[in-house]
Design a protein around this motif. Structure first.
Motif, PDB file in Angstrom:
ATOM      1  N   ARG A  14       0.825  -1.208   0.000  1.00  0.00           N
ATOM      2  CA  ARG A  14       0.000   0.000   0.000  1.00  0.00           C
ATOM      3  C   ARG A  14       0.863   1.263   0.000  1.00  0.00           C
ATOM      4  O   ARG A  14       0.596   2.221  -0.725  1.00  0.00           O
ATOM      5  N   ASP A  15       1.925   1.245   0.829  1.00  0.00           N
ATOM      6  CA  ASP A  15       2.801   2.428   0.908  1.00  0.00           C
ATOM      7  C   ASP A  15       3.383   2.761  -0.469  1.00  0.00           C
ATOM      8  O   ASP A  15       3.447   3.925  -0.861  1.00  0.00           O
ATOM      9  N   ARG A  16       3.831   1.747  -1.193  1.00  0.00           N
ATOM     10  CA  ARG A  16       4.482   2.000  -2.487  1.00  0.00           C
ATOM     11  C   ARG A  16       3.487   2.465  -3.540  1.00  0.00           C
ATOM     12  O   ARG A  16       3.793   3.308  -4.386  1.00  0.00           O
ATOM     13  N   ILE A  17       2.291   1.885  -3.484  1.00  0.00           N
ATOM     14  CA  ILE A  17       1.264   2.282  -4.459  1.00  0.00           C
ATOM     15  C   ILE A  17       0.669   3.628  -4.085  1.00  0.00           C
ATOM     16  O   ILE A  17       0.268   4.411  -4.950  1.00  0.00           O
ATOM     17  N   GLY A  18       0.633   3.916  -2.798  1.00  0.00           N
ATOM     18  CA  GLY A  18       0.102   5.200  -2.341  1.00  0.00           C
ATOM     19  C   GLY A  18      -1.406   5.198  -2.166  1.00  0.00           C
ATOM     20  O   GLY A  18      -2.031   6.238  -2.016  1.00  0.00           O
ATOM     21  N   ALA A  19      -1.996   4.002  -2.156  1.00  0.00           N
ATOM     22  CA  ALA A  19      -3.446   3.905  -1.942  1.00  0.00           C
ATOM     23  C   ALA A  19      -3.750   2.518  -1.400  1.00  0.00           C
ATOM     24  O   ALA A  19      -3.043   1.549  -1.711  1.00  0.00           O
ATOM     25  N   GLY A  20      -4.785   2.422  -0.589  1.00  0.00           N
ATOM     26  CA  GLY A  20      -5.162   1.143  -0.002  1.00  0.00           C
ATOM     27  C   GLY A  20      -6.155   0.373  -0.856  1.00  0.00           C
ATOM     28  O   GLY A  20      -6.361  -0.823  -0.659  1.00  0.00           O
ATOM     29  N   GLU A  21      -6.765   1.066  -1.789  1.00  0.00           N
ATOM     30  CA  GLU A  21      -7.836   0.418  -2.561  1.00  0.00           C
ATOM     31  C   GLU A  21      -7.977   1.135  -3.907  1.00  0.00           C
ATOM     32  O   GLU A  21      -7.823   2.347  -4.012  1.00  0.00           O
ATOM     33  N   GLU A  22      -8.271   0.360  -4.943  1.00  0.00           N
ATOM     34  CA  GLU A  22      -8.587   0.983  -6.245  1.00  0.00           C
ATOM     35  C   GLU A  22      -9.484   0.020  -7.027  1.00  0.00           C
ATOM     36  O   GLU A  22      -9.515  -1.183  -6.750  1.00  0.00           O
ATOM     37  N   ARG A  23     -10.230   0.583  -7.974  1.00  0.00           N
ATOM     38  CA  ARG A  23     -11.092  -0.252  -8.807  1.00  0.00           C
ATOM     39  C   ARG A  23     -10.574  -0.219 -10.239  1.00  0.00           C
ATOM     40  O   ARG A  23     -10.175   0.835 -10.732  1.00  0.00           O
ATOM     41  N   VAL A  24     -10.538  -1.398 -10.838  1.00  0.00           N
ATOM     42  CA  VAL A  24     -10.088  -1.481 -12.243  1.00  0.00           C
ATOM     43  C   VAL A  24     -11.134  -2.273 -13.033  1.00  0.00           C
ATOM     44  O   VAL A  24     -11.984  -2.956 -12.451  1.00  0.00           O
ATOM     45  N   ALA A  25     -11.044  -2.159 -14.368  1.00  0.00           N
ATOM     46  CA  ALA A  25     -11.905  -2.979 -15.223  1.00  0.00           C
ATOM     47  C   ALA A  25     -11.533  -4.440 -14.984  1.00  0.00           C
ATOM     48  O   ALA A  25     -10.343  -4.777 -14.894  1.00  0.00           O
ATOM     49  N   HIS A  26     -12.522  -5.299 -14.840  1.00  0.00           N
ATOM     50  CA  HIS A  26     -12.226  -6.714 -14.594  1.00  0.00           C
ATOM     51  C   HIS A  26     -11.448  -7.267 -15.794  1.00  0.00           C
ATOM     52  O   HIS A  26     -11.896  -7.122 -16.936  1.00  0.00           O
ATOM     53  N   PRO A  27     -10.274  -7.873 -15.552  1.00  0.00           N
ATOM     54  CA  PRO A  27      -9.430  -8.306 -16.680  1.00  0.00           C
ATOM     55  C   PRO A  27      -9.906  -9.592 -17.347  1.00  0.00           C
ATOM     56  O   PRO A  27      -9.270 -10.064 -18.292  1.00  0.00           O
ATOM     57  N   GLY A  28     -11.006 -10.178 -16.839  1.00  0.00           N
ATOM     58  CA  GLY A  28     -11.494 -11.419 -17.432  1.00  0.00           C
ATOM     59  C   GLY A  28     -11.135 -12.616 -16.584  1.00  0.00           C
ATOM     60  O   GLY A  28     -10.117 -12.612 -15.891  1.00  0.00           O
ATOM     61  N   ALA A  29     -11.978 -13.639 -16.614  1.00  0.00           N
ATOM     62  CA  ALA A  29     -11.840 -14.793 -15.735  1.00  0.00           C
ATOM     63  C   ALA A  29     -10.524 -15.537 -15.938  1.00  0.00           C
ATOM     64  O   ALA A  29      -9.959 -16.085 -14.997  1.00  0.00           O
ATOM     65  N   ALA A  30     -10.027 -15.545 -17.149  1.00  0.00           N
ATOM     66  CA  ALA A  30      -8.843 -16.346 -17.445  1.00  0.00           C
ATOM     67  C   ALA A  30      -7.548 -15.645 -17.061  1.00  0.00           C
ATOM     68  O   ALA A  30      -6.493 -16.284 -16.955  1.00  0.00           O
ATOM     69  N   CYS A  31      -7.624 -14.354 -16.850  1.00  0.00           N
ATOM     70  CA  CYS A  31      -6.411 -13.587 -16.523  1.00  0.00           C
ATOM     71  C   CYS A  31      -5.908 -13.976 -15.133  1.00  0.00           C
ATOM     72  O   CYS A  31      -6.674 -14.005 -14.172  1.00  0.00           O
ATOM     73  N   THR A  32      -4.629 -14.294 -15.026  1.00  0.00           N
ATOM     74  CA  THR A  32      -4.087 -14.636 -13.704  1.00  0.00           C
ATOM     75  C   THR A  32      -3.758 -13.371 -12.925  1.00  0.00           C
ATOM     76  O   THR A  32      -3.640 -12.289 -13.494  1.00  0.00           O
ATOM     77  N   ILE A  33      -3.592 -13.555 -11.633  1.00  0.00           N
ATOM     78  CA  ILE A  33      -3.207 -12.422 -10.786  1.00  0.00           C
ATOM     79  C   ILE A  33      -1.884 -11.847 -11.274  1.00  0.00           C
ATOM     80  O   ILE A  33      -1.739 -10.628 -11.430  1.00  0.00           O
ATOM     81  N   SER A  34      -0.920 -12.707 -11.548  1.00  0.00           N
ATOM     82  CA  SER A  34       0.390 -12.246 -12.014  1.00  0.00           C
ATOM     83  C   SER A  34       0.273 -11.401 -13.282  1.00  0.00           C
ATOM     84  O   SER A  34       0.930 -10.361 -13.414  1.00  0.00           O
ATOM     85  N   ALA A  35      -0.560 -11.848 -14.223  1.00  0.00           N
ATOM     86  CA  ALA A  35      -0.707 -11.104 -15.478  1.00  0.00           C
ATOM     87  C   ALA A  35      -1.316  -9.729 -15.214  1.00  0.00           C
ATOM     88  O   ALA A  35      -0.903  -8.729 -15.819  1.00  0.00           O
ATOM     89  N   LEU A  36      -2.272  -9.671 -14.291  1.00  0.00           N
ATOM     90  CA  LEU A  36      -2.861  -8.369 -13.954  1.00  0.00           C
ATOM     91  C   LEU A  36      -1.821  -7.456 -13.302  1.00  0.00           C
ATOM     92  O   LEU A  36      -1.749  -6.262 -13.598  1.00  0.00           O
ATOM     93  N   LEU A  37      -0.982  -8.043 -12.419  1.00  0.00           N
ATOM     94  CA  LEU A  37       0.056  -7.230 -11.775  1.00  0.00           C
ATOM     95  C   LEU A  37       1.020  -6.678 -12.832  1.00  0.00           C
ATOM     96  O   LEU A  37       1.471  -5.529 -12.745  1.00  0.00           O
TER      97      LEU A  37
END
Lengths: 90, 147, 147, 90
Positions: A14-37
């Motif tokens: 959180r400190d590095r991103i500068g926010a505790g929460e954010e909303r993004v467009a859903h990347p799709g069911a098949a997208c892995t967490i790593s790919a989203l990161l």
């Protein structure tokens, strides 16, 4: 399928991103967490710094711990954080 | 009797122990209390947590202990927020008919809370500076010995 | 800080825990309290002991724990005499920097007290009748696992 | 060498003998605890009942646990009792 995904961050992530929460467009069911990161890291220096060392990151999908290579599926909330340090004393 | 709370405010181990001692048939009561230490000259610890997940995870660990040992009672209190040196962070208390289930479950619970509950500690110095505490591989190993 | 007492009167676990929590550097405090159960409809337990030997034996067990684990504090209270159902018989409390020495030493102490301290229990029924409790081989086995 | 030996009894050993303590002539350093118990058992029905089942007896010489085949040596106090049942709950 939700069209939005809520991201929540804790501790130094959180400190590095500068926010505790954010909303993004859903990347799709098949997208892995790593790919989203990967995508998010391209978008800002803070995200890049937070997600640089994947060995130090843990994740939870809808409040359940999962490995980073897990597809996001229909989850509504993705949490990214360091390994936990709770329990008793330091 | 399973009682699990995650709270910012302090707690009284004596009251928790008295409740466990009062359970019908209880012959052995074990407890563990964690206290903030002044390691490295810190003045406080800040505990971040993931509210939507914390209570569910602590309840899951509690349910595992209750399934594994014949417990009459089980109490877990975990605090979050900023805690000064000397303050209590966590309490685990267990009651059983004989001594062994209470003692083993108490050790199991505190080991698993360390690796399963979504808490993150930041050491706070008197000037307000501080660093997040790194997780220890030893904690994973200690929890894994119960598997 | 090693504190060992063998006494007829009751004790307050809260006061004992507070003393352990207050020790400089203490990060983890473990405790065990034993309570008289109403097994077989008894109304009380009578604990006979060997006064000339009891304190020395309990101190010996305490010294073994202190030599084996890095403890900041260790408290043992063992009662004798006639104790009603629901009364506390024994208290073991330990304090250490991290959690593991306190938890392990607490379990060690209570296991060894059972086999090393010269106490004998007699179950007392409401009509005054009663039988001496037989020792259990399981207790010897449990203590031996620490060897 | 002491010329008297104090015997102390606990739990059902005391109940059967009918006394918690007695003094006897010291049987000599080479005499084992078992041998002394044999002598005492011949002297009274209570002692015989208390000492009948040696597997259920434990001993201490001058407040140290010892096996029953230990020579009494220069000890001043011999305690005879059942296996201990202290610790926590029954």
């Amino acid at each position: 399928m939700a069209d939005r995904l809520t991201l929540v961050y804790f501790a130094w992530v959180r400190d590095r991103i500068g926010a505790g929460e954010e909303r993004v467009a859903h990347p799709g069911a098949a997208c892995t967490i790593s790919a989203l990161l990967d995508q998010l890291a391209e978008g800002s220096a803070g995200h890049a710094a937070a997600f640089a060392d994947r060995a130090r990151l843990r994740a939870a999908l809808d409040q359940d711990y999962v490995p980073l290579d897990t597809p996001i599926g229909t989850a509504r909330e993705l949490a990214i954080f360091p390994p936990v340090t709770g329990g008793d004393t330091q | 009797m399973i009682r699990v709370t995650v709270q910012a405010q302090g707690f009284d181990p004596a009251a928790e122990l008295a409740a466990l001692e009062g359970l019908a048939g209880a012959g052995g009561i074990a407890s563990f209390t964690g206290i903030v230490r002044a390691d490295g000259g810190i003045s406080a610890l800040h505990l971040d947590h993931y509210p939507a997940m914390t209570l569910a995870q602590v309840e899951k660990v509690a349910a595992q202990a209750a399934a594994r040992w014949p417990l009459l009672g089980l109490t877990i209190i975990h605090r979050f927020g900023t805690l000064a040196v000397g303050e209590r962070i966590v309490f685990v208390g267990t009651a059983s008919v004989g001594r062994t289930p209470a003692l083993e479950a108490c050790a199991f619970l505190i080991d698993w809370l360390k690796v399963a509950a979504p808490f993150w500690k930041r050491e706070v110095h008197a000037d307000g500076s501080g660093d997040w505490v790194e997780a220890k591989a030893a904690d994973d190993a200690q929890a894994a010995r119960w598997s």
